[in-house]
Enzyme design. Structure first.
Site, PDB file in Angstrom:
ATOM      1  CG  HIS A 574      -1.909  -1.152   1.187  1.00  8.95           C
ATOM      2  ND1 HIS A 574      -2.559  -1.606   2.304  1.00  8.95           N
ATOM      3  CD2 HIS A 574      -2.321  -1.944   0.166  1.00  8.95           C
ATOM      4  CE1 HIS A 574      -3.346  -2.634   1.970  1.00  8.95           C
ATOM      5  NE2 HIS A 574      -3.207  -2.853   0.688  1.00  8.95           N
TER       6      HIS A 574
HETATM    7  C1  LIG Z   1       0.558  -7.377  -5.226  1.00  4.02           C
HETATM    8  C2  LIG Z   1      -0.393  -6.312  -4.789  1.00  4.02           C
HETATM    9  C3  LIG Z   1      -1.513  -6.648  -4.034  1.00  4.02           C
HETATM   10  C4  LIG Z   1      -2.390  -5.664  -3.600  1.00  4.02           C
HETATM   11  N1  LIG Z   1      -3.542  -6.028  -2.970  1.00  4.02           N
HETATM   12  C5  LIG Z   1      -4.481  -5.088  -2.715  1.00  4.02           C
HETATM   13  C6  LIG Z   1      -5.764  -5.450  -2.242  1.00  4.02           C
HETATM   14  O1  LIG Z   1      -6.093  -6.628  -2.088  1.00  4.02           O
HETATM   15  N2  LIG Z   1      -6.657  -4.464  -1.984  1.00  4.02           N
HETATM   16  C7  LIG Z   1      -6.341  -3.152  -2.159  1.00  4.02           C
HETATM   17  O2  LIG Z   1      -7.179  -2.305  -1.880  1.00  4.02           O
HETATM   18  N3  LIG Z   1      -5.135  -2.784  -2.608  1.00  4.02           N
HETATM   19  C8  LIG Z   1      -4.217  -3.728  -2.925  1.00  4.02           C
HETATM   20  N4  LIG Z   1      -3.025  -3.355  -3.448  1.00  4.02           N
HETATM   21  C9  LIG Z   1      -2.743  -1.930  -3.587  1.00  4.02           C
HETATM   22  C10 LIG Z   1      -3.491  -1.275  -4.724  1.00  4.02           C
HETATM   23  O3  LIG Z   1      -3.641  -2.163  -5.801  1.00  4.02           O
HETATM   24  C11 LIG Z   1      -2.716  -0.039  -5.124  1.00  4.02           C
HETATM   25  O4  LIG Z   1      -2.649   0.837  -4.028  1.00  4.02           O
HETATM   26  C12 LIG Z   1      -3.370   0.715  -6.281  1.00  4.02           C
HETATM   27  O5  LIG Z   1      -3.642  -0.133  -7.367  1.00  4.02           O
HETATM   28  C13 LIG Z   1      -2.443   1.837  -6.715  1.00  4.02           C
HETATM   29  O6  LIG Z   1      -3.086   2.617  -7.692  1.00  4.02           O
HETATM   30  P1  LIG Z   1      -2.328   3.818  -8.388  1.00  4.02           P
HETATM   31  O7  LIG Z   1      -3.250   4.361  -9.403  1.00  4.02           O
HETATM   32  O8  LIG Z   1      -1.801   4.721  -7.345  1.00  4.02           O
HETATM   33  O9  LIG Z   1      -1.033   3.158  -9.066  1.00  4.02           O
HETATM   34  P2  LIG Z   1      -0.927   1.927 -10.084  1.00  4.02           P
HETATM   35  O10 LIG Z   1      -2.202   1.179 -10.166  1.00  4.02           O
HETATM   36  O11 LIG Z   1       0.299   1.187  -9.726  1.00  4.02           O
HETATM   37  O12 LIG Z   1      -0.760   2.633 -11.486  1.00  4.02           O
HETATM   38  C14 LIG Z   1       0.381   3.266 -11.944  1.00  4.02           C
HETATM   39  C15 LIG Z   1       0.490   3.032 -13.438  1.00  4.02           C
HETATM   40  O13 LIG Z   1       1.421   3.935 -13.992  1.00  4.02           O
HETATM   41  C16 LIG Z   1       2.245   3.247 -14.906  1.00  4.02           C
HETATM   42  N5  LIG Z   1       3.502   3.972 -14.983  1.00  4.02           N
HETATM   43  C17 LIG Z   1       4.408   4.181 -13.991  1.00  4.02           C
HETATM   44  N6  LIG Z   1       5.438   4.916 -14.443  1.00  4.02           N
HETATM   45  C18 LIG Z   1       5.181   5.212 -15.740  1.00  4.02           C
HETATM   46  C19 LIG Z   1       5.865   5.934 -16.744  1.00  4.02           C
HETATM   47  N7  LIG Z   1       7.031   6.529 -16.487  1.00  4.02           N
HETATM   48  N8  LIG Z   1       5.313   6.025 -17.985  1.00  4.02           N
HETATM   49  C20 LIG Z   1       4.117   5.418 -18.242  1.00  4.02           C
HETATM   50  N9  LIG Z   1       3.427   4.738 -17.338  1.00  4.02           N
HETATM   51  C21 LIG Z   1       3.949   4.615 -16.091  1.00  4.02           C
HETATM   52  C22 LIG Z   1       2.372   1.861 -14.315  1.00  4.02           C
HETATM   53  O14 LIG Z   1       2.767   0.904 -15.279  1.00  4.02           O
HETATM   54  C23 LIG Z   1       0.982   1.615 -13.761  1.00  4.02           C
HETATM   55  O15 LIG Z   1       0.131   1.029 -14.709  1.00  4.02           O
HETATM   56  C24 LIG Z   1      -2.131  -4.307  -3.910  1.00  4.02           C
HETATM   57  C25 LIG Z   1      -1.023  -3.964  -4.674  1.00  4.02           C
HETATM   58  C26 LIG Z   1      -0.157  -4.948  -5.131  1.00  4.02           C
HETATM   59  C27 LIG Z   1       1.025  -4.559  -5.965  1.00  4.02           C
END
Ligand SMILES: Cc1cc2nc3c(=O)[nH]c(=O)nc-3n(C[C@H](O)[C@H](O)[C@H](O)COP(=O)(O)OP(=O)(O)OC[C@H]3O[C@@H](n4cnc5c(N)ncnc54)[C@H](O)[C@@H]3O)c2cc1C
Ligand SMILES: *[C@@H]1O[C@H](CO)[C@@H](O)[C@H](O)[C@H]1NC(C)=O
Ligand SMILES: *[C@@H]1O[C@H](CO)[C@@H](O)[C@H](O)[C@H]1NC(C)=O
Ligand SMILES: *[C@@H]1O[C@H](CO)[C@@H](O)[C@H](O)[C@H]1NC(C)=O
Ligand SMILES: *[C@@H]1O[C@H](CO)[C@@H](O)[C@H](O)[C@H]1NC(C)=O
Length: 644
Positions: A574
């Protein structure tokens, strides 16, 4: 992905030979409680038919992905969204509801596919280099001591849907007080009463008994939320244990969070619902929504005279492409990617950027305030009967589990990574039933220690894995006690002025002694669950192998558990807080409450990095909420709120 297929086929061939262990008490014969003798051959046949059926669905799935395109060099869009993760996919879909604007969504990863959406296999996705960024923390002598190289593995999604494709699908909002605290820090518009409408807007609650609770739940949103279709007898016992200990059974996404519950999950019809599937699949025919995949953003371009973000540069298939945003750029690269990109673009701690030869555009505490939820990964109980989810049974085609998933999308394969239930508790006051919990107990209907893959993806070193090998054939269950409001803060820094060099991640788990104390109470609470009549019914015995490195402490002493938690420190993934939201005058803030980067025009950040303080729950649903709210704020600021 191929690694998963190899793994599966290897195990399907080997495993039937070794799974003939007789249940000791013969009360249960398999997870369904059936006596299935004589049906093995039918199960294998049905498995074959089911596999074909499933492949057909896969084809259907592929047809729903938004098509990929290559933007022209110099092309101008109204809005450019960086990262198609939980937040980015949601925001691009919502902004493309405005007919008059062109939206470009840029994602480093490739397509999502239906194999990624099989709930039980979730952690195997982390084995893939294609869809996991595979970050690791800096080596430490205070935590992750039982991991290879004293480094914690930090997986992160790199695919359409981002980490919502790698995650365990557990759907939690956090407590009302979490958001009221954000508001008290000066973040106007983020109190629970303000954000509740977005939690409702994003969801379709598929849990029948909650559908009538219209104060807290939505029934028209893109993201479907349900209970897993299958529960082990152990999960039912865990809920009974909660009652025995005096806790209520709750809808933790309703009025109160404290209590026990099955996990609510982002699962539809037994398969994962990522942000991509929920928000982008239905938007695939919009002509103003453009998606470029396999495109890595290197830098945001900022006009130094006006301090305005005007465009960005990315690499697609070895080609450098510049695009421009006439209205705004919205950065959604996640709590690691977003601070990394800001710093590479000159927005960050001035001294740090100077040292790397990066021209400073704006001095801001980017990368500071890193928070995460750390859990203790050493509490597994063994049981006698075959009542837990054991990988080698699941993939054994003579058992009914695979065919039930493939033909009916039911059975234990629909349980996300065997995470079945959870409890939010306050270890400081066990009679308190309202307000913030301080520990989550995450219940897994299987033995972590005996799993083939899980200890590997978590990064456990050989010494520990060898000790745990003996549990391979046992049945068991696990509780991960998770610290909900860590007082420790970590940081992310660049190691080079280069997008291809991963940043340095220092989580600082257990830096603050309060965190050690609270985790200790969490461990004790988990152990007390194991002592309930409900869990004893299965002959539950806590495994008590001394962790390597902790031999000098008396087992079960404070010192022992502190050593153990610093050894088996596992992330619950997280990561958050690295582009902190706060009022403009707050020196620790990077974005203001409208999520605009302070001092820069035309640039907002919206993802897990903006959380000023990590919420007391899993972060995926809160980040969907942040994205929904951001989309409305952007629409409002550009006068489109009532047009879409
Ligand atoms: C293994 C795992 C299990 C989890 N389990 C849970 C759960 O059960 N329940 C829950 O609530 N949360 C869970 N989480 C946490 C939750 O999924 C994350 O907090 C959430 O998805 C993050 O969302 P975000 O939009 O901040 O980032 P992300 O969803 O990580 O999105 C960021 C995106 O930006 C892209 N990106 C990054 N840098 C660049 C760049 N320079 N150029 C182009 N694209 C780029 C990445 O490829 C990615 O697709 C889990 C996370 C993981 C990894
Ligand atoms: C299971 O069913 C078979 C065939 O119906 C029967 O012979 C066997 O005794 C049963 N086993 C148990 C443990 O009930
Ligand atoms: C699940 O699938 C069935 C049949 O494919 C469909 O009718 C049903 O609407 C789906 N359920 C949900 C919640 O979408
Ligand atoms: C514990 O919580 C109960 C219920 O909220 C409250 O009445 C009591 O004062 C609390 N006790 C302590 C020690 O905080
Ligand atoms: C560990 O568990 C085993 C088996 O249950 C028991 O015999 C042993 O006494 C325990 N050791 C400690 C240190 O508690």
């Amino acid at each position: 992905m191929p690694s998963i297929l190899y793994f599966l086929s290897a195990v399907v061939i080997i495993v039937p030979l070794q799974s003939s262990r007789q249940p000791i008490k013969n009360r249960y014969h398999n997870l369904y409680g059936d006596n299935m003798s004589g049906r093995e051959l039918m199960n294998i046949l049905d498995f074959g038919i089911g596999a074909l059926h499933f492949l057909q669905q896969g084809q259907y799935y592929m047809n729903h992905e938004v098509p990929d395109m290559v933007p022209q060099f110099g092309a101008v869009y109204d809005f450019v969204v960086i990262g198609a993760g939980t937040a980015g996919a949601t925001i691009a879909a919502r902004l493309s509801e405005i007919h008059q604007v062109e939206v470009l969504l840029i994602e480093a990863g490739s397509k999502e596919n239906f194999l990624m959406d099989i709930p039980l296999l979730v952690y195997m996705l982390q084995l893939s280099d294609d869809i996991n960024w595979k970050y690791q923390t800096k080596s430490s002598n205070k935590y992750c001591l039982g991991m290879e190289g004293n480094r914690c593995n930090w997986p992160r999604g790199k695919v359409m849907g981002g980490s919502s494709v790698l995650n365990y699908m557990i759907a939690t909002r956090g407590d009302a007080e979490d958001y009221d605290r954000w508001a008290k820090m000066g973040n106007e518009g983020w109190a629970y009463k303000d954000v509740l409408k977005y939690f409702k807007k994003l969801e379709t609650i598929d849990i029948p008994e909650l559908q009538s609770d219209t104060i807290y739940h939505g029934t028209k949103g893109p993201l479907h939320i349900s209970y897993p279709l299958f529960h082990t007898s152990l999960a039912k016992a865990f809920l009974n244990a909660g009652k025995e200990l005096g806790y209520p059974l709750v809808d933790y996404n309703g009025k109160n969070t404290i209590g026990f519950s099955y996990v609510q999950t982002t699962i539809i019809n037994g398969t994962r619902m990522s942000s991509n599937r929920a928000y982008l699949h239905p938007a695939r025919n919009r002509r103003n929504l453009h998606v470029t995949r396999e495109s890595r953003v290197k830098k945001i371009l900022i006009n130094r005279h006006t301090n305005r973000a005007i465009g960005l540069e990315f690499i697609k298939h070895h080609q450098n492409i510049r695009v421009f945003a006439s209205k705004e750029i919205i950065l959604c690269a996640g709590a690691i990617g977003s601070p990394q990109l800001l710093m590479l673009s000159g927005i960050g701690p001035a001294k740090h950027l100077n040292e790397l030869g990066i021209n400073v555009v704006r001095d801001l505490p980017v990368g500071e305030n890193l928070m995460d939820h750390v859990a203790f990964g050493g509490l597994t109980w063994t049981v006698d009967d075959p009542v837990s989810i054991r990988a080698i049974d699941i993939i054994n085609p003579t058992y009914p589990y695979m065919k039930d998933f493939l033909m009916k999308q039911s059975g234990p394969i629909t349980v996300p990574g065997a995470c079945e239930a959870l409890a939010f508790i306050d270890t400081k006051n066990s009679t308190k039933l309202h307000g913030l919990p301080n520990i989550e107990l995450l219940f897994i209907g299987g033995g972590l220690k005996g799993d083939l893959i899980l200890p590997i993806v978590m990064g456990f070193n050989n010494a520990i894995r060898q000790i745990w090998n003996k549990y391979f054939i046992t049945y068991g269950w696990t509780i991960l006690p998770m610290l909900l409001k860590p007082k420790s803060r970590g940081r992310i820094r660049l190691l080079a002025n280069d997008i291809n060099v991963k940043p340095e991640i220092v989580p600082n788990y257990f830096d603050n002694p309060e965190d050690v104390k609270t985790m200790m109470e969490g461990i004790k609470a988990a152990i007390s669950v194991g002592r309930t009549k409900a869990m004893k019914l299965f002959g539950s015995r806590l495994t008590n192998d001394t962790f390597p490195g902790c031999e000098n402490y008396e087992y079960d002493s404070y010192g022992y558990w502190e050593c153990a938690m610093r050894t088996a420190s596992v992330t619950i993934y997280h990561y958050s807080g690295t582009c902190k939201m706060g009022p403009k005058e707050d020196p620790t803030a990077v974005v203001d409450p409208r999520l605009k980067v302070i001092g820069i025009q035309g640039l907002r950040v919206a993802d897990g990095s903006i959380m000023p303080e990590i919420i007391s729950a899993h972060t995926n649903i809160p980040i969907f909420m942040i994205a929904e709210k951001l989309a409305d704020m952007v629409k409002e600021d550009w006068g489109y709120l009532n047009e879409s």
